[in-house]
Design a protein around this motif. Structure first.
Motif, PDB file in Angstrom:
ATOM      1  N   TYR A   1     -10.495  12.050  -4.930  1.00 14.37           N
ATOM      2  CA  TYR A   1     -10.650  10.616  -5.210  1.00 14.37           C
ATOM      3  C   TYR A   1     -10.940  10.392  -6.688  1.00 14.37           C
ATOM      4  CZ  TYR A   1     -12.288   5.782  -4.865  1.00 14.37           C
ATOM      5  OH  TYR A   1     -12.440   4.433  -5.048  1.00 14.37           O
TER       6      TYR A   1
ATOM      7  N   GLU B   1     -15.981  -5.675  -1.913  1.00 13.09           N
ATOM      8  CA  GLU B   1     -16.223  -4.237  -1.871  1.00 13.09           C
ATOM      9  C   GLU B   1     -17.544  -3.948  -2.586  1.00 13.09           C
ATOM     10  OE1 GLU B   1     -14.166  -2.026  -0.526  1.00 13.09           O
ATOM     11  OE2 GLU B   1     -12.263  -3.135  -0.288  1.00 13.09           O
TER      12      GLU B   1
ATOM     13  N   ASP C   1      -8.550   8.335  -9.146  1.00 10.52           N
ATOM     14  CA  ASP C   1      -9.131   7.119  -9.705  1.00 10.52           C
ATOM     15  C   ASP C   1      -9.083   7.144 -11.228  1.00 10.52           C
ATOM     16  OD1 ASP C   1     -10.552   4.608  -9.435  1.00 10.52           O
ATOM     17  OD2 ASP C   1     -12.334   5.665 -10.136  1.00 10.52           O
TER      18      ASP C   1
ATOM     19  N   VAL D   1      -7.184  -1.603  -5.008  1.00  7.01           N
ATOM     20  CA  VAL D   1      -8.227  -0.883  -4.285  1.00  7.01           C
ATOM     21  C   VAL D   1      -7.746   0.531  -3.960  1.00  7.01           C
ATOM     22  CG1 VAL D   1      -9.644  -0.806  -2.196  1.00  7.01           C
ATOM     23  CG2 VAL D   1      -9.110  -3.009  -3.259  1.00  7.01           C
TER      24      VAL D   1
ATOM     25  N   GLU E   1       0.820  -1.200   0.000  1.00  8.80           N
ATOM     26  CA  GLU E   1       0.000   0.000   0.000  1.00  8.80           C
ATOM     27  C   GLU E   1       0.859   1.258   0.000  1.00  8.80           C
ATOM     28  OE1 GLU E   1      -2.099  -1.053   3.644  1.00  8.80           O
ATOM     29  OE2 GLU E   1      -1.218   0.696   4.623  1.00  8.80           O
TER      30      GLU E   1
ATOM     31  N   LEU F   1      -5.465   9.817   0.343  1.00 10.53           N
ATOM     32  CA  LEU F   1      -6.041   8.560  -0.122  1.00 10.53           C
ATOM     33  C   LEU F   1      -5.020   7.450   0.129  1.00 10.53           C
ATOM     34  CD1 LEU F   1      -7.395   9.652  -3.638  1.00 10.53           C
ATOM     35  CD2 LEU F   1      -8.772   9.320  -1.576  1.00 10.53           C
ATOM     36  N   LYS F   2      -5.501   6.219   0.048  1.00 14.37           N
ATOM     37  CA  LYS F   2      -4.616   5.064   0.171  1.00 14.37           C
ATOM     38  C   LYS F   2      -4.878   4.145  -1.021  1.00 14.37           C
ATOM     39  CE  LYS F   2      -4.172   3.344   4.289  1.00 14.37           C
ATOM     40  NZ  LYS F   2      -2.781   3.627   4.694  1.00 14.37           N
TER      41      LYS F   2
ATOM     42  N   SER G   1     -10.785  -4.275 -11.156  1.00 16.49           N
ATOM     43  CA  SER G   1     -10.983  -4.874  -9.847  1.00 16.49           C
ATOM     44  C   SER G   1     -11.438  -6.319 -10.014  1.00 16.49           C
ATOM     45  CB  SER G   1     -12.045  -4.095  -9.056  1.00 16.49           C
ATOM     46  OG  SER G   1     -11.591  -2.794  -8.788  1.00 16.49           O
TER      47      SER G   1
ATOM     48  N   GLN H   1      -8.694   3.596  -1.613  1.00 16.17           N
ATOM     49  CA  GLN H   1      -9.503   3.878  -0.432  1.00 16.17           C
ATOM     50  C   GLN H   1      -9.538   5.375  -0.145  1.00 16.17           C
ATOM     51  OE1 GLN H   1      -7.899   1.601   2.820  1.00 16.17           O
ATOM     52  NE2 GLN H   1      -8.926  -0.280   2.193  1.00 16.17           N
ATOM     53  N   GLY H   2     -10.698   5.849   0.258  1.00 18.03           N
ATOM     54  CA  GLY H   2     -10.858   7.265   0.600  1.00 18.03           C
ATOM     55  C   GLY H   2     -12.299   7.682   0.383  1.00 18.03           C
ATOM     56  N   ASN H   3     -12.532   8.974   0.406  1.00 19.24           N
ATOM     57  CA  ASN H   3     -13.871   9.519   0.185  1.00 19.24           C
ATOM     58  C   ASN H   3     -14.223   9.436  -1.297  1.00 19.24           C
ATOM     59  OD1 ASN H   3     -16.232  10.956  -0.003  1.00 19.24           O
ATOM     60  ND2 ASN H   3     -15.442  12.824   0.941  1.00 19.24           N
TER      61      ASN H   3
END
Length: 308
Positions: free
Chosen positions: A79, A236, A83, A69, A45, A55-56, A94, A71-73
């Motif tokens: 984001y 997810e 993305d 993946v 990560e 973000l992650k 994914s 991750q975040g808002n």
């Protein structure tokens, strides 16, 4: 000597590291702050930021290959920008999970609300009942209005009562469990397992689908105490499947019903969520009714409690 499985695992793990390094390099070139990849038990990560926004990005490696993946808002501009950048450069896909023909799906509601219960619901889905669901607009409860949730949940309970299990953890009980377990995920794992176990008594479906909220091994450890011969699909956004979407609707309905009942009893409009407004309402309840009444309405470990 490495076994064939160990050798394959090493290859997948190395590929995961290469992919996350590629992502890191492109983000650095675009001016974002990105730390070095960190290896966890099942993934690599990196943390991504542009100052205030963070973000992650994770790359999981396992028997099924690699899964990426972010991750975040999900609703933030940051984001969406990251993305789009990642997918346009690398066209990552994914891991896709096909909905089983019959399974028990579970989801929760209320974990982000300072007031109110934590509710976990499970639903035994069978492809044979899909036509009976076609008129109900089944989707993730977060995409439905409160009125729609109540209407759909009423019809589901009327048609499929035997396929439903709902575990409602009142604030008082929640606080007792938190004192024992010390973290929210442990409570969730316990409640999901309990709901699934109850349905398994009448529906011996091997597949279980749970909306992902923590590490898979933690959930399996608890499930193994109660169940054998099961296939866990931890996904997810699992609400894209009928069984989990229905569970999310049933869980949210129970939360809404609790709020409606308490608003009537107290003659106070209890807000959902954990924003600043809940602190003012909680302080008002404390002054009017005292700490004992307040403690039976809220989740004590929330930082909101310290603020009042």
């Amino acid at each position: 000597m490495q076994s064939a499985f160990q050798n394959q695992h090493s290859i997948i793990e190395q590929k995961a590291l290469q992919e996350i390094q590629k992502v890191r390099n492109i983000l650095l070139k675009d001016g974002y702050l990105v730390d070095e990849p960190t290896k966890k038990q099942y993934n690599y990560e990196i943390n991504i930021s542009n100052g205030k926004d963070k973000l992650k990005f994770l790359v999981y490696f396992g028997k099924k290959g690699i899964k990426n993946v972010l991750q975040g808002n999900l609703n933030s501009d940051f984001y969406k920008k990251i993305d789009a950048l990642i997918n346009s450069k690398f066209n990552f896909q994914s891991e896709e999970i096909t909905e089983p023909e019959n399974y028990i799906g579970s989801d929760e509601s209320g974990k982000g609300d300072f007031f109110g219960p934590l509710v976990v619901a499970a639903f035994a889905f069978d492809i044979k009942i899909r036509n009976e669901l076609s008129d109900l607009n089944i989707k993730d409860s977060k995409e439905l209005s409160d009125d729609d949730i109540r209407k759909i949940a009423f019809k589901i309970r009327k048609r499929f009562a035997e396929r439903i299990c709902v575990i409602e953890i009142t604030p008082k009980r929640y606080n007792e469990l938190y004192e024992s377990f010390k973290n929210l995920n442990s409570i969730l794992i316990w409640a999901h397992t309990k709901a699934i176990e109850e349905l398994k008594k009448n529906f011996n479906y091997s597949d279980l689908v749970i909306d992902k909220f923590c590490n898979e091994d933690l959930i399996r450890t608890e499930l193994n105490k109660k169940l054998t011969n099961y296939n866990l699909l931890l996904a997810e956004k699992a609400e894209r499947f009928y069984g989990v979407a229905i569970a999310s609707i049933l869980a949210r309905e129970r939360v809404l019903n609790w709020f409606e009942k308490k608003r009537t009893e107290l003659k106070i409009d209890l807000p959902l969520g954990a924003a600043e407004k809940v602190n003012d309402v909680a302080s008002h309840i404390k002054r009017k009714f005292g700490n004992e009444v307040l403690s039976e309405l809220i989740k004590l470990h929330f930082k909101n409690f310290k603020n009042i």
